[in-house]
Scaffold this active site. Sequence first.
Site, PDB file in Angstrom:
ATOM      1  N   ASN A  19       0.835  -1.211   0.000  1.00 46.38           N
ATOM      2  CA  ASN A  19       0.000   0.000   0.000  1.00 46.38           C
ATOM      3  C   ASN A  19       0.864   1.253   0.000  1.00 46.38           C
ATOM      4  OD1 ASN A  19      -3.072  -0.315   0.118  1.00 46.38           O
ATOM      5  ND2 ASN A  19      -2.338  -1.979   1.454  1.00 46.38           N
ATOM      6  N   HIS A 114      -8.319  -1.389   5.896  1.00 49.64           N
ATOM      7  CA  HIS A 114      -8.580  -2.714   6.456  1.00 49.64           C
ATOM      8  C   HIS A 114      -9.176  -3.593   5.356  1.00 49.64           C
ATOM      9  CE1 HIS A 114      -9.353  -5.661   9.549  1.00 49.64           C
ATOM     10  NE2 HIS A 114     -10.562  -5.833   9.028  1.00 49.64           N
TER      11      HIS A 114
HETATM   12  C1  GRF Z   1      -3.315  -4.827   3.897  1.00 49.64           C
HETATM   13  O1  GRF Z   1      -4.129  -5.915   3.590  1.00 49.64           O
HETATM   14  C2  GRF Z   1      -4.077  -3.809   4.709  1.00 49.64           C
HETATM   15  O2  GRF Z   1      -5.447  -3.772   4.408  1.00 49.64           O
HETATM   16  C3  GRF Z   1      -3.872  -4.283   6.117  1.00 49.64           C
HETATM   17  O3  GRF Z   1      -2.555  -4.773   6.145  1.00 49.64           O
HETATM   18  C4  GRF Z   1      -2.176  -5.198   4.834  1.00 49.64           C
HETATM   19  C5  GRF Z   1      -0.913  -4.466   4.509  1.00 49.64           C
HETATM   20  O4  GRF Z   1      -0.389  -4.879   3.277  1.00 49.64           O
HETATM   21  N1  GRF Z   1      -4.101  -3.237   7.064  1.00 49.64           N
HETATM   22  P1  GRF Z   1       0.836  -4.092   2.639  1.00 49.64           P
HETATM   23  O5  GRF Z   1       1.976  -4.161   3.655  1.00 49.64           O
HETATM   24  O6  GRF Z   1       0.405  -2.682   2.386  1.00 49.64           O
HETATM   25  O7  GRF Z   1       1.141  -4.834   1.397  1.00 49.64           O
END
Ligand code: GRF
Length: 205
Positions: A19, A114
């Site tokens: 993300n 989330h």
């Molecule tokens: C994602 O699925 C987010 O929704 C949750 O933790 C995960 C993080 O993934 N809070 P990344 O590290 O951003 O790939």
Amino acid sequence: MTAPLKQRLGVLLSGRGSNFLNIADAIETGRLTGCEIACVISNIADAPGLQAAHDRDLTTETIVSKGVPRAEHDAKMVAALQQHGIDLVILAGYMRVLSPEFIRAFPDRILNIHPSLLPSFPGLHAQAQALEYGATIAGCTVHFVDEAVDHGVIVLQRAIPVLDGDTAETLSTRILAEEHIAYPDAIQRVLSGRYAVQGRRYIAR
Ligand code: GRF
């Protein structure tokens, strides 16, 4: 003419950081405007996302949480974010519950993503929870952070169908693709300031 000031994002992560990378790409390509990533902070020294931030020449910090009382750790996090002049805190796979003191230091200025359609399936392994429950629609939620876990006012959600052959892995992958659309969009909306919060409702203006 001087360029308008960019709003400063502070990204917190504990893991792979997809993300975070997606938000960084969105800023680079102009899909997300008017902001910059001023720092990436992790509580886990060897988080791959932290290395990725370092590789992109972003300012990084490690503030280890293991064995440190929450209040003490959070005080360090808040101090670091304030030092970097952060306008909006972005939780991107930051695997810690924030203390009330942390949340009060950035009122309505902390976002989280989330991997479920809240209020269904808060907490860990949300995608597996949805599958096991037999939900036929899954998705992701971007919300303001308040003192309850995965609970604050919802900025936006994206939904996808659960497919018959889905496993927790395939469902997670498809939800993650939606997360990568949702988070930059939600950040842009919040940065614009063109919204009001009425009770639990986020109302675009
Ligand atoms: C994602 O699925 C987010 O929704 C949750 O933790 C995960 C993080 O993934 N809070 P990344 O590290 O951003 O790939």
